[in-house]
Design a protein around this motif. Structure first.
Motif, short mmCIF file in Angstrom:
data_model
loop_
_atom_site.label_atom_id
_atom_site.label_comp_id
_atom_site.label_asym_id
_atom_site.label_seq_id
_atom_site.Cartn_x
_atom_site.Cartn_y
_atom_site.Cartn_z
N SER A 1 16.41 40.13 7.26
CA SER A 1 16.10 41.56 7.56
C SER A 1 14.58 41.74 7.10
O SER A 1 14.30 40.75 7.72
N THR A 2 13.97 42.66 7.41
CA THR A 2 13.18 43.28 7.98
C THR A 2 11.82 43.99 6.83
O THR A 2 11.11 44.10 7.30
N HIS A 3 12.21 42.86 5.31
CA HIS A 3 11.09 43.43 4.50
C HIS A 3 9.66 43.38 5.08
O HIS A 3 9.42 44.68 4.94
N GLU A 4 9.59 42.14 5.40
CA GLU A 4 8.67 41.94 5.72
C GLU A 4 7.20 42.16 7.00
O GLU A 4 6.28 41.79 6.68
N PHE A 5 8.47 43.09 7.20
CA PHE A 5 7.70 43.11 9.23
C PHE A 5 7.56 45.20 8.88
O PHE A 5 8.61 45.43 8.78
N SER A 6 6.86 45.63 10.24
CA SER A 6 6.64 46.58 10.62
C SER A 6 7.77 46.86 11.84
O SER A 6 7.12 45.99 13.18
N SER A 7 7.73 48.37 12.11
CA SER A 7 8.88 48.37 13.69
C SER A 7 7.72 49.12 14.64
O SER A 7 7.69 49.01 15.41
#
Length: 207
Positions: free
Chosen positions: A34-40
């Motif tokens: 998941s990308t929940h804890e990350f930013s694009s």
């Protein structure tokens, strides 16, 4: 090997190593699924900066700038695609990518419409890099209030410091004001941020 070739080689190596730091984020995204804890945003900004500097490098016929930013743009695009594959907020990411592409098209049209396109291309690349480099300064208030630097991304800042120092020197030897001034200011911004680690040590690590 001449001085300019030496500086160009060192700047190239350090910059590419810095670009490769995104692989650790992709690995963490894969592990978590998941990308929940990350930013694009860092990848969006990376694509923007590399594209603008690549365009400027082609205008100058500067092989070092062309090579480095071609590698950088390829990696940042890969990171963005990887992020897209794992995110559940694709509608939001689609809007960000759409804004990025619109911005790049607009920049290209404006630059090509000018009588001196090289100057404007350099200016736009300069502005994009300074905004990206200064982004962690938004956390300075939190650092001062909490008297702890734990929220600052140390690895990112020290990496950015080394990159800006080398490109500042490269800008001096090729006598390009956009490269030297941009990275000179970037190095100063990074110095301020690094000083916060001395003034406000990470409480968690100290304990």
């Amino acid at each position: 090997m001449t001085l300019i070739e030496t500086i160009a080689l060192v700047a190239t190596i350090i910059t590419i190593i810095s670009f490769l730091s995104g692989l650790s984020i992709c690995l963490n995204i894969y592990r978590k699924g998941s990308t929940h804890e990350f930013s694009s945003i860092p990848f969006i900004a990376g694509v923007l900066c590399c594209t603008l500097w690549l365009r400027y490098g082609y205008m100058l016929s500067d092989e070092t700038m062309i090579f480095v930013n071609t590698i950088g743009l390829s990696l940042q695009a890969f990171y963005l695609i990887w992020f897209y594959a794992f995110t559940i907020k694709r509608s939001q990411l689609n809007k960000q990518i759409g804004f990025l592409l619109s911005l790049l098209v607009l920049a290209y049209m404006v630059v090509e419409s000018r009588s001196d396109p090289t100057y404007l291309a350099g200016l736009l690349a300069c502005i994009s890099s300074l905004v990206f480099c200064a982004a962690p300064l938004a956390l300075v208030r939190d650092v001062v209030q909490s008297k702890s630097s734990e929220k600052l991304p140390f690895i990112l800042i020290i990496s950015s410091f080394m990159v800006t120092i080398m490109w500042f020197l490269y800008g001096l030897v090729i006598k390009d004001q956009f490269v030297s001034v941009t990275n000179g200011i970037g190095a100063l911004i990074n110095t301020v941020q690094l000083s916060l680690f001395v003034i406000y040590p990470n409480k968690a690590k100290t304990q």
